[in-house]
Write a protein that holds these residues in place. Structure first.
Motif, PDB file in Angstrom:
ATOM      1  N   SER A  48       0.857  -1.180   0.000  1.00  0.00           N
ATOM      2  CA  SER A  48       0.000   0.000   0.000  1.00  0.00           C
ATOM      3  C   SER A  48       0.894   1.232   0.000  1.00  0.00           C
ATOM      4  O   SER A  48       2.118   1.120  -0.059  1.00  0.00           O
ATOM      5  N   ASP A  49       0.276   2.416   0.118  1.00  0.00           N
ATOM      6  CA  ASP A  49       1.035   3.654   0.261  1.00  0.00           C
ATOM      7  C   ASP A  49       1.758   3.674   1.597  1.00  0.00           C
ATOM      8  O   ASP A  49       1.345   3.000   2.547  1.00  0.00           O
ATOM      9  N   ASP A  50       2.818   4.481   1.665  1.00  0.00           N
ATOM     10  CA  ASP A  50       3.550   4.634   2.916  1.00  0.00           C
ATOM     11  C   ASP A  50       2.666   5.226   4.000  1.00  0.00           C
ATOM     12  O   ASP A  50       1.686   5.931   3.727  1.00  0.00           O
ATOM     13  N   PHE A  51       3.041   4.947   5.234  1.00  0.00           N
ATOM     14  CA  PHE A  51       2.363   5.471   6.414  1.00  0.00           C
ATOM     15  C   PHE A  51       3.093   6.689   6.950  1.00  0.00           C
ATOM     16  O   PHE A  51       4.288   6.871   6.714  1.00  0.00           O
ATOM     17  N   PHE A  52       2.380   7.502   7.697  1.00  0.00           N
ATOM     18  CA  PHE A  52       2.971   8.456   8.628  1.00  0.00           C
ATOM     19  C   PHE A  52       2.689   7.876  10.010  1.00  0.00           C
ATOM     20  O   PHE A  52       1.552   7.503  10.317  1.00  0.00           O
ATOM     21  N   ASN A  53       3.726   7.780  10.827  1.00  0.00           N
ATOM     22  CA  ASN A  53       3.603   7.237  12.179  1.00  0.00           C
ATOM     23  C   ASN A  53       4.156   8.215  13.193  1.00  0.00           C
ATOM     24  O   ASN A  53       5.143   8.913  12.929  1.00  0.00           O
ATOM     25  N   ILE A  54       3.529   8.244  14.367  1.00  0.00           N
ATOM     26  CA  ILE A  54       4.006   9.032  15.495  1.00  0.00           C
ATOM     27  C   ILE A  54       3.769   8.238  16.782  1.00  0.00           C
ATOM     28  O   ILE A  54       3.034   7.251  16.791  1.00  0.00           O
ATOM     29  N   ALA A  55       4.388   8.707  17.846  1.00  0.00           N
ATOM     30  CA  ALA A  55       4.117   8.192  19.189  1.00  0.00           C
ATOM     31  C   ALA A  55       3.712   9.363  20.061  1.00  0.00           C
ATOM     32  O   ALA A  55       4.160  10.498  19.852  1.00  0.00           O
ATOM     33  N   ILE A  56       2.854   9.083  21.025  1.00  0.00           N
ATOM     34  CA  ILE A  56       2.341  10.100  21.944  1.00  0.00           C
ATOM     35  C   ILE A  56       2.414   9.561  23.368  1.00  0.00           C
ATOM     36  O   ILE A  56       2.122   8.389  23.612  1.00  0.00           O
TER      37      ILE A  56
END
Length: 166
Positions: A48-56
């Motif tokens: 699939s398309d790339d992800f944007f990932n973060i942590a909180i």
């Protein structure tokens, strides 16, 4: 108060808007204390398309069970649909996982904390290391840095220059 660490990912639609909307909703559950940079990551386990990932890091008065119910509701409100017949991983506008909740170990039908596969995924580890590098995994009894060093996932994770509204 409880301290929890969340992993967020998105690869459908306006990814920055999806993350900003999620942060806005998560802030209604307590106080977001830390947010990582935005990382561009390849899909894990499917094409699939790339992800944007973060942590909180979130401070909240909610229990883990109350928190997961709210997070699943937010995913739905922000466009994620889950179907019982869906098998495997798929593209999605938003995915929110509880990685750690205090230092608790929780194993229920609906919730496993620490997240059972977080140590296998650089897209989870790298953003977490940015905000809680010396955190010790309560089950594996290893720091996040050690888990990263031992991780077999060699996906290319790129720190973007995108800024979030926190």
């Amino acid at each position: 108060m409880n301290i929890t660490h969340l992993s967020l990912g998105t690869n459908l639609g306006n990814k920055l808007e999806n993350l900003n909307n999620a942060i806005k909703k998560i802030n209604t559950l307590g106080k977001v204390l830390k947010t990582s940079s935005v990382y561009q990551t390849p899909p894990w386990g499917f094409k699939s398309d790339d992800f944007f990932n973060i942590a909180i890091t979130l401070e909240t008065s909610l229990t883990a069970s109350e928190l997961i119910d709210s997070l699943l509701s937010f995913e739905s409100e922000l466009g994620r649909t889950r179907k019982a017949e869906d098998l495997g991983y798929q593209a999605r506008p938003l995915d929110i996982d509880i990685i750690f909740f205090n230092d608790e170990i929780i194993n229920t039908k609906n919730l496993t904390i620490p997240h059972p596969r977080m140590q296998d995924r650089n897209f989870v580890l790298i953003p977490l290391i940015e905000i809680i590098s010396n955190y010790n995994h309560p089950v594996l009894n290893k720091t996040l840095e050690t888990l990263f060093d031992e991780c077999k996932d060699k996906s290319e994770i790129i720190r973007t220059k995108h800024l979030l509204n926190t």
